[in-house]
Scaffold this active site. Structure first.
Site, mmCIF file in Angstrom:
data_model
loop_
_atom_site.group_PDB
_atom_site.id
_atom_site.type_symbol
_atom_site.label_atom_id
_atom_site.label_comp_id
_atom_site.label_asym_id
_atom_site.label_seq_id
_atom_site.Cartn_x
_atom_site.Cartn_y
_atom_site.Cartn_z
ATOM 1 N N LEU A 105 9.980 5.060 18.977
ATOM 2 C CA LEU A 105 10.403 4.738 20.345
ATOM 3 C C LEU A 105 9.238 4.162 21.162
ATOM 4 O O LEU A 105 9.306 3.048 21.634
ATOM 5 C CB LEU A 105 10.968 6.004 20.992
ATOM 6 C CG LEU A 105 12.023 5.827 22.064
ATOM 7 C CD1 LEU A 105 13.160 4.950 21.600
ATOM 8 C CD2 LEU A 105 12.569 7.197 22.483
ATOM 9 N N ASN A 154 -3.523 4.677 16.315
ATOM 10 C CA ASN A 154 -4.573 4.338 15.346
ATOM 11 C C ASN A 154 -5.088 2.936 15.660
ATOM 12 O O ASN A 154 -4.291 2.055 15.986
ATOM 13 C CB ASN A 154 -4.007 4.375 13.923
ATOM 14 C CG ASN A 154 -3.665 5.787 13.488
ATOM 15 O OD1 ASN A 154 -4.388 6.726 13.782
ATOM 16 N ND2 ASN A 154 -2.542 5.941 12.815
ATOM 17 N N GLU A 157 0.829 -1.203 0.000
ATOM 18 C CA GLU A 157 0.000 0.000 0.000
ATOM 19 C C GLU A 157 0.866 1.257 0.000
ATOM 20 O O GLU A 157 1.973 1.253 0.540
ATOM 21 C CB GLU A 157 -0.896 0.005 1.238
ATOM 22 C CG GLU A 157 -1.930 -1.090 1.171
ATOM 23 C CD GLU A 157 -2.769 -1.199 2.429
ATOM 24 O OE1 GLU A 157 -3.996 -1.147 2.300
ATOM 25 O OE2 GLU A 157 -2.209 -1.318 3.520
ATOM 26 N N CYS A 200 -0.998 5.602 10.186
ATOM 27 C CA CYS A 200 0.230 4.897 10.557
ATOM 28 C C CYS A 200 -0.122 3.565 11.179
ATOM 29 O O CYS A 200 -0.963 3.485 12.070
ATOM 30 C CB CYS A 200 0.998 5.683 11.618
ATOM 31 S SG CYS A 200 1.724 7.165 11.007
HETATM 32 N N1 SAH Z 1 8.804 0.170 10.178
HETATM 33 C C1 SAH Z 1 9.022 1.562 10.344
HETATM 34 C C2 SAH Z 1 8.179 2.407 9.416
HETATM 35 C C3 SAH Z 1 6.770 1.993 9.178
HETATM 36 S S1 SAH Z 1 5.655 2.208 10.521
HETATM 37 C C4 SAH Z 1 8.828 1.966 11.784
HETATM 38 O O1 SAH Z 1 8.298 1.165 12.553
HETATM 39 O O2 SAH Z 1 9.232 3.053 12.144
HETATM 40 C C5 SAH Z 1 5.448 3.989 10.543
HETATM 41 C C6 SAH Z 1 5.142 4.550 11.924
HETATM 42 O O3 SAH Z 1 3.828 4.164 12.350
HETATM 43 C C7 SAH Z 1 6.081 4.069 13.020
HETATM 44 O O4 SAH Z 1 6.473 5.144 13.841
HETATM 45 C C8 SAH Z 1 5.217 3.111 13.788
HETATM 46 O O5 SAH Z 1 5.668 2.916 15.103
HETATM 47 C C9 SAH Z 1 3.892 3.799 13.696
HETATM 48 N N2 SAH Z 1 2.729 2.967 14.025
HETATM 49 C C10 SAH Z 1 2.587 1.644 13.821
HETATM 50 N N3 SAH Z 1 1.357 1.242 14.229
HETATM 51 C C11 SAH Z 1 0.723 2.344 14.688
HETATM 52 C C12 SAH Z 1 -0.578 2.582 15.209
HETATM 53 N N4 SAH Z 1 -1.466 1.587 15.338
HETATM 54 N N5 SAH Z 1 -0.904 3.840 15.554
HETATM 55 C C13 SAH Z 1 -0.020 4.859 15.396
HETATM 56 N N6 SAH Z 1 1.214 4.705 14.891
HETATM 57 C C14 SAH Z 1 1.589 3.453 14.541
#
Ligand code: SAH
Ligand code: SF4
Length: 376
Positions: free
Chosen positions: A248, A323, A91, A366
């Site tokens: 983090l 989310n 996606e 995200c």
């Molecule tokens: N794998 C990388 C990039 C993709 S995820 C990473 O983890 O950084 C992109 C961002 O979305 C990351 O900061 C991740 O922690 C965040 N993320 C994942 N699931 C989420 C959720 N349910 N709600 C909000 N942010 C989320």
């Protein structure tokens, strides 16, 4: 058949040499692909018919089919679900932000410049009327298994090639071009962990950054990583101008490991040391991402603890209310608590932004990307 976006300029040059074509043909094809944004051999009217035929026989221009696209109800977010030839789904999400500075002069200039076909394909922020941020995938699925993330919940399928990463950008760039618009920012925050697919991600950046091609400025890319410490150091050593964000989400190792299995391998202090190394090497600020989960990591106490961990590091915290995903029952922090978290961090000297949630109604936020279609 080979995906044309997988080729570097020198590989394309070699291919044309094998085809007994003059060297300048490579340049013409490169410009057609990345400046005129052609997506089929027929569009290259400056090439001979036999060469176009050869391109059709040997090269693919579109590596996936569009399974579906969905617009959020506010029409600011478009999510596209692509199907790869091996049936894997990935996606990419486009987010539109209108300019907030209200500077009429800038707006008028921007409009004037972007309507000039001679420079429509250059990518300078001052020339772009509105922000068009594209969030792209680097893998089908993800091996990191973060419990709050829909991509993590589905597991790892495979790495994407550099050309499959580039093609997501080209797809949206071609679409926006029809409206006289351009992509203004690219974030590696779709499916997958970019530093787990390091070479292909960097090769995609290099291809998009090439000044003789798409010419997308390095500073307008952001890589988000789960916190693979050795790759953060490698990235620092490469001295790229690309922005770095590190996810983090927790300030204690036990709490982080419960949400993010990668923390068993690279503990918080190891990740932060790699970030310090990055800042020292590049003089660039690191962004820390923080998904605010109600009652879990959103209290003023956590904020204070986080601030003391980050003190002295050139950084910024990007907090976003969690989310929703099917496999995790944590709840999003509400506005008031989020504001309090921000205030507590900032009082302790760490700048923090609360990001707006985007595209939640179509699961384009995200961590919501799982290759599934939301019925509406
Ligand atoms: N794998 C990388 C990039 C993709 S995820 C990473 O983890 O950084 C992109 C961002 O979305 C990351 O900061 C991740 O922690 C965040 N993320 C994942 N699931 C989420 C959720 N349910 N709600 C909000 N942010 C989320
Ligand atoms: Fe992978 Fe990033 Fe999701 Fe974690 S948050 S599972 S690293 S995509």
């Amino acid at each position: 058949m080979q995906l044309i976006y997988d080729l570097t300029f020198s590989e394309l040059t070699n291919l044309l040499r094998e085809w007994n074509e003059p060297a300048y043909r490579a340049k013409q094809i490169w410009q057609g692909l990345y400046q005129h944004l052609y997506n089929s051999p027929e569009q290259f009217t400056n090439l001979s018919k036999p060469l176009r035929k050869k391109m059709t026989e040997h090269l693919t221009f579109i590596p996936f089919s569009v399974k579906v696209y969905q617009d959020s109800s506010d029409r600011h977010t478009r999510k596209t679900l692509f199907e790869l030839p091996d049936t894997n789904l990935i996606e990419a999400v486009l987010m539109k932000y209108e300019r907030e500075d209200g500077d009429d002069r800038v707006m008028r200039n921007a409009e004037f410049v972007t309507n000039d076909p001679a420079i429509r394909n250059t990518h300078h922020a001052s020339r772009i009327k509105h922000r068009r941020t594209l969030c792209i995938s680097t893998q089908a699925g993800c091996a990191m298994g973060c419990v709050f993330c829909a991509t993590g919940q589905m597991g790892f399928k495979r790495h994407l090639s550099s050309g499959e990463i580039v093609a997501q950008v080209m797809y949206y760039a071609q679409m926006l071009k029809k409206q006289d618009e351009t992509v203004s920012n690219i974030v590696f925050m779709g499916m997958g962990e970019p530093f787990h697919n390091y070479e292909n991600t960097m090769a995609a950046i290099d291809r998009l950054n090439d000044s003789a091609g798409y010419n997308f400025g390095a500073r307008r890319f952001t890589i988000s990583t789960v916190g693979l410490a050795p790759q953060i150091r490698r990235f620092a050593d490469e001295q790229r101008q690309v922005n770095l964000a590190v996810s983090l989400h927790a300030v204690d190792d036990d709490a982080r490991a419960a949400m993010m299995p990668v923390n068993k391998r690279y503990k918080i202090d190891e990740v932060l040391e790699a970030c310090e190394y990055y800042v020292a090497k590049t003089s660039r600020r690191v962004t820390f991402e923080w998904a605010l989960i109600n009652g879990v990591n959103d209290t003023p106490e956590v904020a204070k603890k986080l601030a003391s961990k980050l003190r002295g590091l050139m950084c910024h915290v990007n907090a976003i209310p969690l989310n929703p995903t099917a496999g995790f029952d944590g709840e999003a922090t509400d506005r008031q608590r989020a504001a309090l978290f921000k205030e507590s961090l900032e009082q302790a000297g760490i700048p923090c932004t609360i990001r707006m949630r985007r595209g939640i109604d179509i699961n384009a936020g995200c961590g919501q990307l799982a290759g599934a279609v939301v019925s509406s």
